[in-house]
Design an enzyme around this catalytic site. Structure first.
Site, mmCIF file in Angstrom:
data_model
loop_
_atom_site.group_PDB
_atom_site.id
_atom_site.type_symbol
_atom_site.label_atom_id
_atom_site.label_comp_id
_atom_site.label_asym_id
_atom_site.label_seq_id
_atom_site.Cartn_x
_atom_site.Cartn_y
_atom_site.Cartn_z
ATOM 1 N N TYR A 158 5.312 7.095 4.064
ATOM 2 C CA TYR A 158 5.005 8.284 4.754
ATOM 3 C C TYR A 158 3.508 8.569 4.989
ATOM 4 C CZ TYR A 158 4.584 13.775 4.158
ATOM 5 O OH TYR A 158 4.479 14.941 4.436
ATOM 6 N N LYS A 162 1.712 9.411 8.528
ATOM 7 C CA LYS A 162 0.811 10.623 8.530
ATOM 8 C C LYS A 162 -0.266 10.044 9.182
ATOM 9 C CE LYS A 162 4.054 13.540 7.855
ATOM 10 N NZ LYS A 162 4.380 14.662 9.080
#
Ligand code: NAP
Length: 254
Positions: A158, A162
């Site tokens: 993640y 990002k």
């Protein structure tokens, strides 16, 4: 006074059937934009969002499709522009997480998160930009995360996705700035309220109180806090803000 009027503009918000995306869509519609509501699987949730926007006097269109699939992403962008007449605003909000310590993370979990979060930001951007270049106007906002700036244990996939969105934001901003198109990112911290918080829903009570103790504002953020930042970045008046990362985290990373 600084007012934001998006009348006559068209906005596509990916992943707007619930959570933060739904609140962003309602906010842009309340400012006068016609909004396209995108999602991958949950049609009834999207219908609820659309009904609420229409009940408040706004215009909303349902544009389902997996934004990480090339053909589907192209169709989502094209349908929005064909049915609503143009495309001024793209908010790349669709995102998922598959949290696990890196030594236990499968390649499939890595690929899925990178595919939805990063490829799913690239593809709608790639198909929206030619339309915006022709209009000589556009606003793109990518919903990243503070985790992309600081990292977080258990979120290697993640965090990488990002952080990747941040690089993408800065590169594309430089490519299109001369065409009156801006590309910025918002990096929310812990967002959790009655209408949103899909990604914070899995926190234990102990994790919640630990997180709260690190936030100078002393509270989790709301989807409305994120939507307010997006509303500024997509406004015509934000024309000289480009390639920036606006952190919405109650001072967490200050
Ligand atoms: P959420 O409640 O889980 O909602 C995710 C939305 O994305 C849903 O509408 C979902 O639709 C859609 N979606 C997922 N995969 C998709 C795909 N491949 N194509 C199209 N739509 C897809 O998420 P959230 O918590 O509101 O988070 C929204 C964004 O904010 C994410 O990018 C997230 O990384 C970021 N963010 C969240 C927080 C937080 O604390 N909540 C903090 C920082 C950043 P379906 O249900 O139909 O799949």
């Amino acid at each position: 006074m600084y007012t934001i009027d998006l009348s006559g503009q068209v906005a596509l918000i990916t992943g707007s059937s619930r959570g933060i995306g739904a609140v962003i869509a309602a906010g842009l519609a309340a400012a006068g934009a016609s909004v396209a509501i995108n999602y991958r699987t949950n049609a009834s949730a999207a219908d609820t969002v659309i009904d609420e926007i229409r009940a408040a006097g706004g215009e909303a269109l349902r544009v389902p499709g997996d934004v990480s699939d090339e053909n589907a992403a192209e169709a989502v962008v094209k349908t929005t522009a064909d049915r609503l007449g143009r495309l001024d605003i793209l908010v790349n909000n669709a995102g998922i997480n598959r949290d696990r310590l890196v030594m236990r993370m499968s390649a499939a979990d890595w690929d899925e998160v990178l595919t939805v979060n990063l490829r799913g930001t690239f593809l709608p951007t790639r198909f929206a930009i030619p339309l915006m270049v022709r209009q000589r106007y556009g606003r793109i906002v990518n919903i990243s995360s503070v985790v992309g700036l600081s990292g977080n244990p258990g979120q290697a996939n993640y965090a990488a996705s990002k952080a990747g969105q941040i690089g993408l934001t800065k590169a594309v901003a430089r490519e299109v700035a001369s065409r009156s198109i801006t590309v910025n990112a918002v990096a929310p911290g812990f967002i959790d309220d009655g209408d949103a918080g899909g990604m914070t829903a899995g926190l234990t009570d102990e994790q919640r109180s630990q997180a709260l103790s690190r936030i100078p504002s002393g509270r989790f953020g709301s989807a409305a806090d994120v939507a307010a930042a997006v509303l500024y970045l997509v406004s015509p008046g934000a024309s000289y803000t480009n390639g920036q990362i606006l952190t919405i985290d109650g001072g967490l990373t200050a």
